[in-house]
Design a protein around this motif. Structure first.
Motif, short mmCIF file in Angstrom:
data_model
loop_
_atom_site.label_atom_id
_atom_site.label_comp_id
_atom_site.label_asym_id
_atom_site.label_seq_id
_atom_site.Cartn_x
_atom_site.Cartn_y
_atom_site.Cartn_z
N SER A 139 -16.08 -1.13 -4.58
CA SER A 139 -15.14 -0.44 -4.39
C SER A 139 -15.53 1.18 -5.23
O SER A 139 -15.02 2.18 -4.24
CB SER A 139 -13.54 -0.86 -4.79
OG SER A 139 -12.95 0.10 -5.04
N LEU A 140 -15.70 1.39 -6.40
CA LEU A 140 -16.16 2.50 -6.90
C LEU A 140 -17.66 2.88 -6.65
O LEU A 140 -17.78 4.08 -6.48
CB LEU A 140 -16.22 2.45 -8.68
CG LEU A 140 -16.60 3.62 -9.65
CD1 LEU A 140 -15.20 4.30 -8.70
CD2 LEU A 140 -17.15 3.35 -10.60
N ILE A 141 -18.13 1.99 -5.94
CA ILE A 141 -19.50 2.11 -5.23
C ILE A 141 -19.18 3.04 -3.90
O ILE A 141 -19.70 3.93 -3.75
CB ILE A 141 -21.07 1.81 -5.23
CG1 ILE A 141 -21.52 1.01 -6.47
CG2 ILE A 141 -21.61 1.59 -4.32
CD1 ILE A 141 -21.53 -0.25 -7.07
N GLU A 142 -18.24 2.48 -3.34
CA GLU A 142 -18.23 2.94 -1.88
C GLU A 142 -17.14 4.94 -2.58
O GLU A 142 -17.25 5.85 -1.73
CB GLU A 142 -17.38 2.04 -1.74
CG GLU A 142 -18.50 1.46 -0.36
CD GLU A 142 -17.28 0.95 0.53
OE1 GLU A 142 -16.30 1.23 1.17
OE2 GLU A 142 -17.22 -0.56 0.61
N VAL A 143 -16.04 4.21 -3.23
CA VAL A 143 -15.74 5.48 -3.67
C VAL A 143 -16.61 7.08 -3.82
O VAL A 143 -16.65 8.14 -4.01
CB VAL A 143 -14.37 5.68 -4.43
CG1 VAL A 143 -13.32 7.06 -4.33
CG2 VAL A 143 -13.21 4.90 -3.98
#
Lengths: 325, 504
Positions: free
Chosen positions: A211-215
């Motif tokens: 999720s952090l990678i996408e954000v």
């Protein structure tokens, strides 16, 4: 996956949609409760006649028959279930067949240990899971990332009972700094927390990471960085808060898993919580307790599920009107 | 809701603040641990073995039976004698007090036994009490127990599962109260109980001297429930627990090497057996042929399994009873381990190529595997079907299974009356239905004369062995592990006498 925070002002549309959504969830929850309690009730009889278990090893056939009649086990199963359900709706769960004291009292005695263990474990897996997930995301593809993923793979693949015994052998025996059983002090909870939390950590690590990678790849992060805000602040303040949303709703469900999944850990560390009560009640055929625990756990699950859905729906209005939720 | 929350918070705080429980010689506190949690302490309403064990510590019976010699000794009674075949007179001690300070008199004995024998009071094991006709007070400290028929095991019951309760207290609190706040005359009294978890007992300072239970030496006994065997072992090694039991043989060997721990392998009254559906209630099967059953008897290395998988003091048995029980005999047909002979018998029975059966069990999986391997070696392909004890017992009762491996502990009564009638007098567990055997066993059960009883039982055991109605396998043994500072003697009836334990 899009992280579109609702831009609409909270108005009648939101309130109406949410109410309908909640009603639907609640109805579903009640259905789930009824189904699980019915299935559990019939399953309890499948593992052997409870009267036979109550009567003990050397009981004669007449003695078993007497116990069967005494406790009403001679009635047809649907009748017994209907009676249990009717009493349950009136808040009357009966007495434990073994302890001969009200089921609610028995469960209230055992609940604190399980709540304490589950809360400590979810906290543990959140702290370490979030930290490791975030570090892995920032260093995507690097050695640290690989290490974190490897660790989460190991944690997920390790059976709880085995890991529990290994840490017990290490920290209670090899290097005896922590107690291996009982609930005498906070120290008694360290190893069980580690055992239970370790298993739940991988889900949080991986979810935080993806999720952090996408954000981090979104436009607004790029904009923020372009504005010259320090990277650390961008990650902590802008990216992580947004990336956390799915993690929060998953952890709510994970907490339910901790409560219900603590049976093995409670057994190994001799913690007399609801998990162990469930196990010994199944062994003894104490149906009123088994039923009440299953109902309690399903209720917790349903409530946590609704809570997690509310959080998700609040964050993403699309979900509120979607027909599949 | 708020109060509940408060209670939860207080509970958590208590858990945080309490220190570690103490164990060991230094504190004169014996900590024992076993797997199951103790629930009701009213022995008439509990079926757990652990409840029987604790009952002996908290309560006394009229008489006591020495587990090794089989002799009955007066306990709450000062003396006892048989007045005739159906009445026994007990002269009671006049120096016995209950834990609440009240004095024990004939009224308590009369009340307890008359109360438990009434079917409407629904004590669980009716067989323990159904033989009592009435109990009569003949003096302040004198009672007569009348039995419905001449019952040779009456004394065994009075020495075992029939503790004496205080009349006034039991009338007031009933089984529920007794289950959580037991008051007896025993060598220890209960000071704290958290059901299913921990129990704290303290030495009864008023306990009478000169009784067969002796004078308790250890100040405090704490019982803890630890479900996991490995955890029990670690606690024992760390000195937080002083006594555990029922260890697997390999664990026992490993633990035995440590100097801080003493491991004792002791025999028990439990025997394992193979039961055949001889009567054919579950439908026709090859096991109804005597030659097939004899082949099975020769095929299994019972002594080998006993020594290798059960423990050093386990032993093969040949008659369907435990050798220490009254009425047991060795004078029966013995089937030695002989696979060649087994094959020959199978061929004679018409199965030269072997046969297939299903073996139902709940017991020790490793032992079952060993039995299957021995059977396979002579051509009997047995498929194991494992389930819970209760489920299997119900299937046997319903006559649904052809072949089972189970075990029987005789309710800790060292008389064959606690084993044979259950299986051979036409009840639901009788898979043979041989009227001859049933008649001998029933007659023996109503005979007081010891020699006559023995002779009748011997006939029954010989018939059982001749036709291999049941194949008794071996006696079980139990591994105890304890702190090497503890002096503790196990007994064959699987009832540890904690009141006799002391520190070395």
């Amino acid at each position: 996956m899009k992280y579109r925070v609702s831009t609409k002002p909270v108005g009648s549309d939101w309130g109406h949609g949410m109410l309908r959504y909640l009603m639907r969830k609640l109805g579903l929850g009640i259905g789930v409760l009824l189904c699980t309690s019915a299935i559990a009730f019939f399953l309890s009889f499948l593992v052997g006649d409870p009267a036979s278990r109550l009567a003990g090893e050397s009981a004669s056939a007449q003695e078993i028959a007497q116990v069967r009649e005494q406790y009403g086990f001679d009635q047809p199963l649907p009748t017994q279930y209907a009676r249990w359900l009717a009493n349950g709706l009136a808040g009357e769960f009966g007495d434990s067949l073994f302890l001969k004291i009200p089921v609610t009292k028995v469960i209230a005695q055992h609940l604190p240990v399980t709540l304490y263990l589950a809360s400590a474990s979810i906290l543990f897996s959140l702290i370490f899971g979030l930290a490791m997930g975030a570090i892995a995301a920032i260093r995507e593809g690097g050695a640290v990332d690989r290490l974190c993923l490897f660790l989460s793979l190991v944690a997920q693949a390790t059976p709880v009972f085995w890991f529990a015994l290994i840490i017990m052998a290490l920290f209670s025996f090899g290097w005896p700094i922590l107690p291996s059983s009982g609930a005498d002090s906070w120290k008694s909870f360290v190893l069980p927390t580690l055992a239970l939390g370790f298993n739940a950590m991988p889900a949080i690590i991986r979810l935080t990471r993806t999720s952090l990678i996408e954000v981090l790849k979104t436009d607004y992060i790029r904009t923020a960085r372009a504005k010259g805000i320090p990277y650390r602040r961008v990650v902590l303040k802008h990216a992580l808060t947004n990336a956390l949303n799915p993690v929060v709703s998953v952890s709510v469900v994970q907490f339910g898993y901790m409560l219900t999944g603590s049976i093995v850990v409670e057994m190994i560390f001799a913690l007399h919580g609801v998990g162990q009560l469930a196990w010994s009640s199944i062994e003894r055929g104490d149906i009123p307790i088994i039923q009440a625990i299953i109902l309690l756990f399903s209720l917790i699950y349903v409530l946590l599920g609704i809570l997690s859905d509310i959080v998700a729906a609040w964050l993403d209005p699309k979900l509120r009107t979607a027909s599949h939720v | 809701m708020r109060r509940k929350l408060q209670r939860i918070i207080v509970g958590i705080l208590c858990a945080l603040l309490f220190g570690q429980a103490l164990a060991s010689k230094k504190d004169n506190t014996l900590v024992i641990a076993w797997t199951r949690g103790l629930e009701s302490l009213d022995q008439y309403f509990s079926t757990a073995r652990e409840a029987i064990i604790i009952s002996r510590v908290l309560f006394d019976t009229l008489i006591d039976k020495d587990p090794e010699t089989g002799e009955f000794q007066p306990l709450l009674a000062r003396s006892f004698k048989m007045l005739d075949d159906t009445s026994i007179e007990f002269v009671l001690r006049d120096d016995v007090y209950f834990h609440d300070g009240s004095k024990m008199t004939a009224d308590d004995v009369v009340f307890t036994l008359n109360w438990v024998k009434q079917p409407e009071n629904k004590v669980i094991h009716q067989q323990n009490v159904s033989w009592i006709d009435s109990v009569e007070k003949v003096g302040e400290y004198q009672v007569v127990v009348h039995t419905k028929y001449p019952n040779p095991t009456a004394l065994d019951f009075l020495a075992g599962p029939l503790p004496i309760y205080p009349k006034n207290y039991y009338e007031k609190v009933g089984p529920t109260g007794m289950g959580i706040r037991p008051i007896g005359t025993g060598p220890y009294r209960l000071v704290d109980l958290s059901p299913g978890d921990t129990m704290v007992l303290e030495r009864n300072p008023q306990y009478f001297s000169g009784g067969p239970k002796g004078t308790p030496q250890i100040e405090r006994i704490i019982q803890r429930s630890i479900p996991e065997e490995n955890t029990q072992i670690i606690e024992l090694l760390n000195g937080k627990v002083d006594w555990i039991w029922k260890l697997t043989p390999d664990q026992a060997v490993r633990l035995g090497k440590r100097t801080s721990v003493t491991v004792i392998d002791a025999p028990t009254m439990r025997i394992g057996y193979l039961q055949f559906d001889v009567a054919g209630r579950s439908g026709p099967s090859p096991l109804q042929q005597i030659k097939v059953r004899k082949a099975i008897a020769h095929a299994i290395n019972r002594q080998g399994i006993a020594k290798r998988l059960m423990g050093g003091s386990a032993d093969a048995v040949h008659a369907f009873c435990h050798p220490i029980q009254f009425g047991c005999t060795d004078n029966v047909t013995k089937y030695e381990y002989n696979p060649a002979k087994a094959k020959e018998l199978l061929a004679q029975a018409g199965y030269p190529e072997g046969l297939s059966v299903k073996l139902y069990s709940y017991e020790n999986r490793r032992v079952v595997e060993a039995i299957l391997a021995d059977l396979a070696a002579v051509g009997i392909k047995a498929e194991p079907v494992m389930s819970s004890f209760e489920l299997l017992r119900d299937k046997v009762s319903a006559g649904e299974v052809p072949f089972t491996y189970m075990a029987w502990g005789s309710n800790s009564i060292s008389d064959v009356a606690a084993i044979v009638p259950h299986f051979f007098t036409g009840g639901t567990s009788d898979t043979v239905r041989d009227e001859r055997v049933g008649a001998w066993v029933r007659e023996a059960g109503g005979t007081i004369d010891k020699e006559k009883r023995k002779a009748l039982y011997e006939k029954a055991f010989q018939a059982i062995a001749d036709d291999v109605y049941m194949l008794p396998m071996y006696s079980f043994s139990i591994n105890y592990a304890m702190s090497s500072e503890l002096a503790f003697e196990p007994s064959t009836d699987e009832i540890p006498r904690f009141y006799k334990a002391r520190w070395k």
